[in-house]
Design an enzyme around this catalytic site. Structure first.
Site, PDB file in Angstrom:
ATOM      1  N   ASP A   9     -77.402   1.602   7.707  1.00 33.58           N
ATOM      2  CA  ASP A   9     -76.891   0.951   6.508  1.00 33.58           C
ATOM      3  C   ASP A   9     -77.132  -0.558   6.660  1.00 33.58           C
ATOM      4  O   ASP A   9     -77.473  -1.033   7.751  1.00 33.58           O
ATOM      5  CB  ASP A   9     -75.402   1.266   6.373  1.00 33.58           C
ATOM      6  CG  ASP A   9     -74.740   0.441   5.281  1.00 33.58           C
ATOM      7  OD1 ASP A   9     -75.226   0.466   4.139  1.00 33.58           O
ATOM      8  OD2 ASP A   9     -73.739  -0.243   5.581  1.00 33.58           O
ATOM      9  N   ALA A  11     -75.075  -3.846   4.725  1.00 35.22           N
ATOM     10  CA  ALA A  11     -73.858  -4.663   4.813  1.00 35.22           C
ATOM     11  C   ALA A  11     -72.748  -3.935   5.560  1.00 35.22           C
ATOM     12  O   ALA A  11     -72.391  -2.812   5.230  1.00 35.22           O
ATOM     13  CB  ALA A  11     -73.376  -5.054   3.414  1.00 35.22           C
ATOM     14  N   ALA A  42     -60.488  -2.090  -3.488  1.00 32.78           N
ATOM     15  CA  ALA A  42     -61.874  -2.550  -3.632  1.00 32.78           C
ATOM     16  C   ALA A  42     -62.778  -1.968  -2.551  1.00 32.78           C
ATOM     17  O   ALA A  42     -63.960  -1.728  -2.781  1.00 32.78           O
ATOM     18  CB  ALA A  42     -61.928  -4.072  -3.594  1.00 32.78           C
ATOM     19  N   MET A  46     -66.558   1.846  -0.964  1.00 31.37           N
ATOM     20  CA  MET A  46     -67.654   1.049  -0.416  1.00 31.37           C
ATOM     21  C   MET A  46     -68.783   1.928   0.117  1.00 31.37           C
ATOM     22  O   MET A  46     -68.548   2.977   0.707  1.00 31.37           O
ATOM     23  CB  MET A  46     -67.135   0.144   0.698  1.00 31.37           C
ATOM     24  CG  MET A  46     -68.066  -1.012   1.004  1.00 31.37           C
ATOM     25  SD  MET A  46     -68.343  -2.092  -0.418  1.00 31.37           S
ATOM     26  CE  MET A  46     -66.816  -2.999  -0.437  1.00 31.37           C
ATOM     27  N   LYS A  50     -73.360   0.301  -6.697  1.00 32.14           N
ATOM     28  CA  LYS A  50     -72.271  -0.575  -7.129  1.00 32.14           C
ATOM     29  C   LYS A  50     -71.701  -0.229  -8.510  1.00 32.14           C
ATOM     30  O   LYS A  50     -70.498  -0.383  -8.734  1.00 32.14           O
ATOM     31  CB  LYS A  50     -72.713  -2.042  -7.079  1.00 32.14           C
ATOM     32  CG  LYS A  50     -73.126  -2.497  -5.678  1.00 32.14           C
ATOM     33  CD  LYS A  50     -72.157  -2.046  -4.592  1.00 32.14           C
ATOM     34  CE  LYS A  50     -72.676  -2.331  -3.201  1.00 32.14           C
ATOM     35  NZ  LYS A  50     -71.931  -1.592  -2.158  1.00 32.14           N
ATOM     36  N   HIS A  53     -69.404   2.497  -7.853  1.00 39.12           N
ATOM     37  CA  HIS A  53     -68.242   1.932  -7.172  1.00 39.12           C
ATOM     38  C   HIS A  53     -67.229   1.434  -8.211  1.00 39.12           C
ATOM     39  O   HIS A  53     -66.024   1.721  -8.108  1.00 39.12           O
ATOM     40  CB  HIS A  53     -68.714   0.773  -6.279  1.00 39.12           C
ATOM     41  CG  HIS A  53     -67.653   0.168  -5.421  1.00 39.12           C
ATOM     42  ND1 HIS A  53     -67.819  -0.025  -4.066  1.00 39.12           N
ATOM     43  CD2 HIS A  53     -66.413  -0.308  -5.705  1.00 39.12           C
ATOM     44  CE1 HIS A  53     -66.732  -0.582  -3.567  1.00 39.12           C
ATOM     45  NE2 HIS A  53     -65.871  -0.775  -4.542  1.00 39.12           N
ATOM     46  N   ARG A 158     -75.497   7.106  -2.454  1.00 40.56           N
ATOM     47  CA  ARG A 158     -74.477   7.854  -1.713  1.00 40.56           C
ATOM     48  C   ARG A 158     -73.375   8.366  -2.639  1.00 40.56           C
ATOM     49  O   ARG A 158     -73.026   7.672  -3.583  1.00 40.56           O
ATOM     50  CB  ARG A 158     -73.849   6.942  -0.640  1.00 40.56           C
ATOM     51  CG  ARG A 158     -74.866   6.409   0.347  1.00 40.56           C
ATOM     52  CD  ARG A 158     -74.221   5.317   1.196  1.00 40.56           C
ATOM     53  NE  ARG A 158     -75.272   4.672   1.988  1.00 40.56           N
ATOM     54  CZ  ARG A 158     -75.302   3.362   2.242  1.00 40.56           C
ATOM     55  NH1 ARG A 158     -74.362   2.574   1.785  1.00 40.56           N
ATOM     56  NH2 ARG A 158     -76.271   2.865   2.968  1.00 40.56           N
ATOM     57  N   ASP A 184     -71.050   2.166   8.092  1.00 40.31           N
ATOM     58  CA  ASP A 184     -69.709   1.610   8.311  1.00 40.31           C
ATOM     59  C   ASP A 184     -68.692   2.043   7.260  1.00 40.31           C
ATOM     60  O   ASP A 184     -67.602   1.480   7.189  1.00 40.31           O
ATOM     61  CB  ASP A 184     -69.788   0.072   8.322  1.00 40.31           C
ATOM     62  CG  ASP A 184     -70.111  -0.495   6.943  1.00 40.31           C
ATOM     63  OD1 ASP A 184     -69.319  -1.293   6.412  1.00 40.31           O
ATOM     64  OD2 ASP A 184     -71.161  -0.120   6.378  1.00 40.31           O
TER      65      ASP A 184
END
Length: 270
Positions: A9, A11, A42, A46, A50, A53, A158, A184
């Site tokens: 991944d 970030a 928030a 993750m 986005k 998200h 994802r 992560d």
């Protein structure tokens, strides 16, 4: 049989300790829309594309109710796109400053390459966002062999497995069991499991841990261990095959997986 490909991944795993670039923007765009969201809310989705998200956040019962209270009606798909456009603008303004490689990443990637392992990557960022990230990360010494964004797989990011499959196709990976995905977030773990590859959660610097490098280093050893264990449990509950505290542990873990693959093969031959 051994691991041929490692897919990282971006970030929170390879760059941007704590994955703060998108988190800060999510907080801002909701606040600008009159709805205060928490850091935990928030961070929960993750790793996703986005716009997905944002949609997931709006579906959270507390945020959904707050939106209805503030705007007098439930959110619409138009609201999703307005928020996303605001998000994209704000993120692009600050993205370049969140591209420092996380400690041990560059050294580990070189070790893996020296062992003949190819380095792929997936992300929740779009093509346009990754143009900024890849350029600045490369200037700072980090550049995987291949990158796939949700944009390149019909916006099916994802937890869909298609970004991993695209990496495997281009990098010439023969079998899913010879591929390791490191991420992560729980979205990273789900992506790996859905693709049938090894799922590894990296703890320190992760979005799931949710601390900046300064915040983490300010903790006592006991406090650090507590939050490491807490994050490890989240990854394990999501189905991760393994967890590592930092990327420095990855080469040794790959040797462990290789030994496991060879043992499985020997058992099959008996």
């Amino acid at each position: 049989m051994k691991i041929e490909t490692v897919i990282l991944d971006w970030a929170g795993t390879a760059v941007d300790f704590g994955c703060f670039a998108p988190v800060n923007v999510f907080l801002t765009i909701f606040e600008d829309a009159g709805v205060i969201v928490t850091l935990e809310e928030a961070r929960k989705p993750m790793g996703m594309l986005k716009i997905d998200h944002i949609r997931t956040m709006l579906e959270m019962p507390r945020i959904k109710a707050a939106w209805h209270r503030v705007h007098g009606q439930s959110f619409t798909e138009k609201d999703v796109h307005v928020l996303y456009n605001h998000f994209e603008t704000k993120l692009m303004e600050s993205l370049a400053t969140y591209t420092d490689p996380i400690q041990h990443v560059k050294t580990t990637v070189q070790q893996l390459r020296d062992a003949g392992i190819r380095i792929g990557s997936t992300t929740g960022y779009t093509d346009a966002m990754m143009e900024v990230v890849t350029k600045h990360a490369a200037d700072k010494g980090y550049q995987p062999d291949f990158l796939v964004t949700p944009t390149q797989v019909g916006d099916k990011g994802r937890p869909y497995p298609y970004m991993i499959f695209k990496n495997m196709e281009v990098l010439g990976s023969q079998a899913t069991k010879q591929v390791v995905k490191v991420g992560d977030t729980t979205s990273d773990i789900k992506e790996a499991l859905n693709a049938g590859v090894w799922a590894v959660g990296v703890i320190i610097g992760s979005s799931e841990m949710g601390l900046s490098e300064e915040e983490f280093n300010a903790l006592s050893s006991e406090e650090q261990q507590q939050i490491i264990e807490k994050t490890k449990c989240v990854f394990e509950e999501s189905g991760a095959h393994y967890t590592i505290e930092t990327m420095a542990e990855l080469p040794a873990l790959i040797e462990t997986i290789n030994a496991r693959l060879n043992m499985d093969r020997q058992l099959e031959c008996k």
